[in-house]
Design a protein around this motif. Structure first.
Motif, PDB file in Angstrom:
ATOM      1  N   ASP A   1      43.789  71.137 -26.399  1.00  0.00           N
ATOM      2  CA  ASP A   1      43.939  69.763 -25.925  1.00  0.00           C
ATOM      3  C   ASP A   1      44.923  69.674 -24.769  1.00  0.00           C
ATOM      4  O   ASP A   1      44.661  68.977 -23.788  1.00  0.00           O
TER       5      ASP A   1
ATOM      6  N   VAL B   1      42.679  68.311 -21.794  1.00  0.00           N
ATOM      7  CA  VAL B   1      42.745  66.851 -21.686  1.00  0.00           C
ATOM      8  C   VAL B   1      43.072  66.414 -20.256  1.00  0.00           C
ATOM      9  O   VAL B   1      42.437  65.498 -19.740  1.00  0.00           O
TER      10      VAL B   1
ATOM     11  N   LEU C   1      38.309  60.828 -24.098  1.00  0.00           N
ATOM     12  CA  LEU C   1      39.771  60.749 -24.164  1.00  0.00           C
ATOM     13  C   LEU C   1      40.264  59.789 -25.235  1.00  0.00           C
ATOM     14  O   LEU C   1      41.436  59.829 -25.615  1.00  0.00           O
TER      15      LEU C   1
END
Length: 158
Positions: free
Chosen positions: A3, A7, A156
């Motif tokens: 992540d 991300v 997200l």
């Protein structure tokens, strides 16, 4: 760990698809209409100029940089811990790669090349078809880019 690495790339991809989609949206909603209202030789000449000036570092970075990020995210989606996020990221990446990059390479660029190569005496005849067909494919690129951005944003938030 994944992540923290990916991300930020999803965030950048969301922005990139939005920027590219916005450019295409402008063409679909008013630029091509305005060019179509010009006399054919002038409209074709303006489009030829646009097709040359669009090849610049700022647009190409947004257009192809987003594609590179989409490729990385598509590959990474297979290792993503969250199945929902992985599916959203993969769908967004593929939508941009196929619906934007693929359509550009297979439809819009060949039309641009044809327009660039046509003799001025034939421009009026070629321009009318170009305007309709190019704009149709641009609608596809617009929708694909904007929908990809929406999917990245959804990824997200889940």
């Amino acid at each position: 760990m994944l992540d923290r690495l990916f991300v930020p790339l999803v965030f950048i991809a969301a922005i990139g698809t939005g920027v590219v989609g916005g450019v295409f949206y402008a063409f679909s909603t008013f630029v091509m209409t305005a060019l179509g209202r010009l006399p054919p030789v002038q409209g074709a000449a303006a489009m030829k100029t646009i097709n040359i000036t669009v090849i610049n570092p700022l647009f190409m970075t947004a257009f192809f940089g987003t594609a590179l990020i989409c490729l990385a995210l598509a590959a990474a989606s297979f290792a993503w811990p969250s199945v929902t996020t992985a599916r959203l990221v993969l769908a967004a990446a593929l939508l941009y790669l196929v619906g934007c990059i693929g359509v550009t390479v297979l439809a819009n660029v060949p039309l641009n090349d044809r327009l660039a190569a046509v003799a001025q005496a034939e421009e009026a005849a070629v321009w009318a078809r170009y305007l309709d067909v190019w704009t149709l494919w641009n609608h596809v690129r617009t929708a694909a880019s904007i929908l990809a951005g929406a999917l990245f944003i959804m990824a997200l938030t889940v």
